[in-house]
Enzyme design. Structure first.
Site, short mmCIF file in Angstrom:
data_model
loop_
_atom_site.label_atom_id
_atom_site.label_comp_id
_atom_site.label_asym_id
_atom_site.label_seq_id
_atom_site.Cartn_x
_atom_site.Cartn_y
_atom_site.Cartn_z
N GLY A 39 19.60 53.79 13.54
CA GLY A 39 20.34 53.81 14.74
C GLY A 39 20.79 55.31 15.13
N LYS A 59 25.63 50.40 5.82
CA LYS A 59 25.61 50.64 7.22
C LYS A 59 26.28 52.09 6.78
CE LYS A 59 26.38 50.25 12.16
NZ LYS A 59 26.97 49.55 13.17
N ASP A 154 27.41 44.09 23.61
CA ASP A 154 25.96 44.40 23.16
C ASP A 154 25.35 43.19 22.85
OD1 ASP A 154 23.72 45.91 23.41
OD2 ASP A 154 24.01 46.61 21.39
#
Length: 473
Positions: A39, A59, A154
Site C-alpha cells: 500500500g 500490516k 472506502d
C-alpha cells in the site's frame, strides 16, 4: 502495544529489517513469510504465529511515514477502532506494537479466500438473491461500526473478503479500516486528514468525499450503492479516462439504471438510485433501512412466485489430510468443479452458490407426484453417471469428494425464458442440510427417496440417520 526487541547478538540483519521485511523477520511473536500487498502507507505481509503456527496478516507502516505525526495517529486510530469492532464480519485484530525504528505494526487474522472483485472477475454478475446474501453481513458490519461512531469511507469490492464458512456457506468479512473516520457522539466528523487531501477510492467515493465536506454514515451507504450496482451488473456505475472526469460523474451524472445491463426489477433500480443520491440527505438514513428496502426489492411479488419444492445438490472436494491443498490437488479441484458445472447446467440444475471448493445447484421439483418422482430419478441417474468421472479426476490428488442431495421447500419463479427456477427458500440455506457423512461418496436425504419406485439401492450412514449412501454398480 509491544515494542520489538533486538534478537540475541545485537542489531538485526538489514536484509531482514530493511524498508520491507524479508521472509524470516520476527515481529512480536510472529515470523514474516511473504509480502502480500504494498500500500501507499503500509505493507501487508502474510506471517505465522510462532506459538500456534497459524497464519496471520501483519500490516507494517513504511519507514518514510514513521516520522509523520498524522500518519502515526491514523495508524493508531485503525488499531483502536478494530479492537472496538468485535464483529463476526469485521477482520479481527490480534495484537499491535512498534518496531525499534518507530514503525507501528498491526497483526490481524488471516483471511484465506478472495475479495469480491476477484469473485466478479471469475464468475460475472451475481443474481439478486445472492447479492442480498453477500450484502447482509457487510451491512451488519457497517451498522456495528456506525453505532460506535466509525465511518469506513472506502467500501469497495476489494475490501470485502469471501471465503468458505461453516458447512460450505460463504463467509463475508469487511476489511481495511485504514482510512476510517471517527465521529463525535453527535456524528460530526473529527478530521485527521491533512487539509486539501481527498481520502477514498475514486471509483466509489461519495460526492461529499470528493468535495472534502464532512462525512457520516450515509457516506458508506453511497459506497454500498456502488458495490450493489457492481454485483448486479458486473460493472461500476461510472467509468472515465481520468480521475478528474470520474469525480465529475460522481458529482453530477445520474447513474445508469442497473436494469439496462442486468435482469433486475424497477424496485432494484430504485434502491440503487437512492443509495447513489448526490446529497447525503437524499440517501437511506442507515444500513437497516437500506437492507429492508433491498429485501423487498429482491423478494418476488405476490402472484409471480410460489412456495414449491426443489432439489439441491451440494458438491465439495477438500484435501483428505485437512492441510492446505498442494498444486496438484488445486488443479484436480478446478477440473472437478469445471466438469460438474458443465454437466449440471446441461441437466437443468442451476448454479446457486459457488465457493473455492464447493458448489450448490438446484432445480424445481414438480408438484404432481408422478412428475416429481421422474425428476428426482432423472437427477439421481445423472449423478450416478457423473460420479465415476469425477472420481477419476481426483485420483491420486488426495482429495475427499462428497455430494449430498436434498429436497426441501423453495421459492420458484419464472426465469428469463419463462422456465421455472429456484430463487430462494429453505433449500438454499445449505448449512442446515450439508453436514457430511465424514467420508467420500454420494449421499441422499430421506426427502429425495420419498415414494421412488423402483428405489435406488442405498445403505444407511451410521450416526447420520437423515442420510443414505447411494450404492453404485
Amino acid at each position: 502495544m509491544t515494542r520489538e526487541q533486538a534478537p540475541p547478538g545485537g542489531r538485526p540483519p538489514l536484509s531482514l529489517y530493511g524498508e520491507e521485511l524479508a521472509p524470516g523477520a520476527r515481529v512480536g511473536g510472529f515470523t514474516v513469510e511473504e509480502v502480500r500487498h504494498r500500500g501507499v502507507v503500509a505493507v501487508l505481509y502474510r506471517a505465522r504465529d510462532d506459538r500456534s503456527g497459524t497464519p496471520m496478516a501483519l500490516k507494517v507502516m513504511r519507514p518514510q511515514y514513521a516520522s509523520s505525526e498524522s500518519a502515526l495517529r491514523r495508524f493508531d486510530q485503525e488499531c483502536r477502532m478494530l479492537e472496538q469492532l468485535a464483529h463476526p464480519h469485521i477482520v479481527r485484530v490480534l495484537e499491535s506494537g512498534e518496531l525499534r525504528d518507530g514503525r507501528p505494526w498491526l497483526a490481524m487474522e488471516w483471511l484465506e479466500g478472495r475479495d469480491l472483485e476477484a469473485e466478479l472477475a471469475a464468475r460475472g454478475p451475481f443474481p439478486p438473491r445472492e447479492v442480498l446474501r453477500v450484502l447482509e453481513p457487510v451491512a451488519s458490519a457497517l451498522g456495528a461500526a456506525h453505532a460506535l461512531g466509525i465511518v469506513h469511507r472506502d467500501i469497495k469490492a476489494q475490501n470485502v473478503m469471501v471465503r468458505p464458512g461453516e458447512g460450505g456457506a460463504p463467509h463475508v468479512t469487511l476489511v481495511d479500516f485504514g482510512i476510517a473516520k471517527l465521529l463525535d457522539p453527535g456524528h460530526r466528523s473529527i478530521a485527521l486528514t491533512t487539509t486539501g487531501v481527498t481520502v477514498g477510492t475514486p471509483v466509489a467515493m461519495a460526492p461529499e468525499q470528493i468535495l472534502r465536506d464532512p462525512v457520516d454514515a450515509r457516506t458508506d451507504l453511497y459506497g454500498l450503492g456502488v458495490l450493489l450496482y457492481q454485483l448486479l451488473t458486473g460493472r461500476l456505475p461510472f467509468s472515465a479516462g481520468s480521475q478528474a472526469e470520474l469525480e465529475e460523474l460522481h458529482l453530477h451524472a445520474p447513474p445508469p439504471a442497473p436494469s439496462h445491463l442486468a435482469p433486475v426489477t424497477g424496485a432494484m433500480d430504485a434502491v440503487v438510485k437512492r443509495c447513489l443520491a448526490k446529497r447525503p440527505e437524499d440517501r437511506y438514513p442507515d444500513t437497516a433501512t437500506l437492507m429492508e428496502e433491498l429485501r423487498r426489492a429482491v423478494e418476488p411479488s405476490v402472484g409471480s412466485a410460489g412456495q414449491a419444492r426443489g432439489l439441491g445438490l451440494y458438491l465439495r472436494a477438500r484435501p483428505e489430510s485437512g492441510e492446505d491443498a498442494d498444486d496438484a490437488a488445486l488443479d484436480a479441484l478446478d477440473r472437478v468443479l469445471d466438469t460438474a458445472r458443465e454437466r449440471l447446467t446441461r441437466w437443468r440444475l442451476a448454479l446457486m452458490v459457488e465457493g473455492a471448493d464447493f458448489l450448490l445447484a438446484a432445480t424445481p421439483v414438480p408438484a404432481e407426484a408422478t412428475a416429481s418422482r421422474a425428476r428426482r430419478l432423472e437427477v439421481l441417474a445423472s449423478i450416478g453417471t457423473l460420479w465415476p468421472e469425477l472420481e477419476r479426476l481426483v485420483a491420486g490428488a488426495g482429495l475427499h469428494l462428497e455430494a449430498i442431495l436434498h429436497v426441501a421447500e423453495a421459492v420458484v419463479e419464472p426465469g428469463l425464458a419463462g422456465e421455472p427456477q429456484v430463487v430462494d427458500g429453505p433449500l438454499l440455506r445449505e448449512g442446515r442440510w450439508t453436514t457430511g457423512a465424514g467420508r467420500a461418496g454420494v449421499f441422499v436425504t430421506r426427502e429425495v427417496l420419498e415414494g421412488l419406485t423402483p428405489a435406488p439401492e442405498t445403505r444407511p450412514v451410521p450416526g447420520h440417520e437423515a442420510l443414505a449412501e447411494l450404492v453404485r454398480a
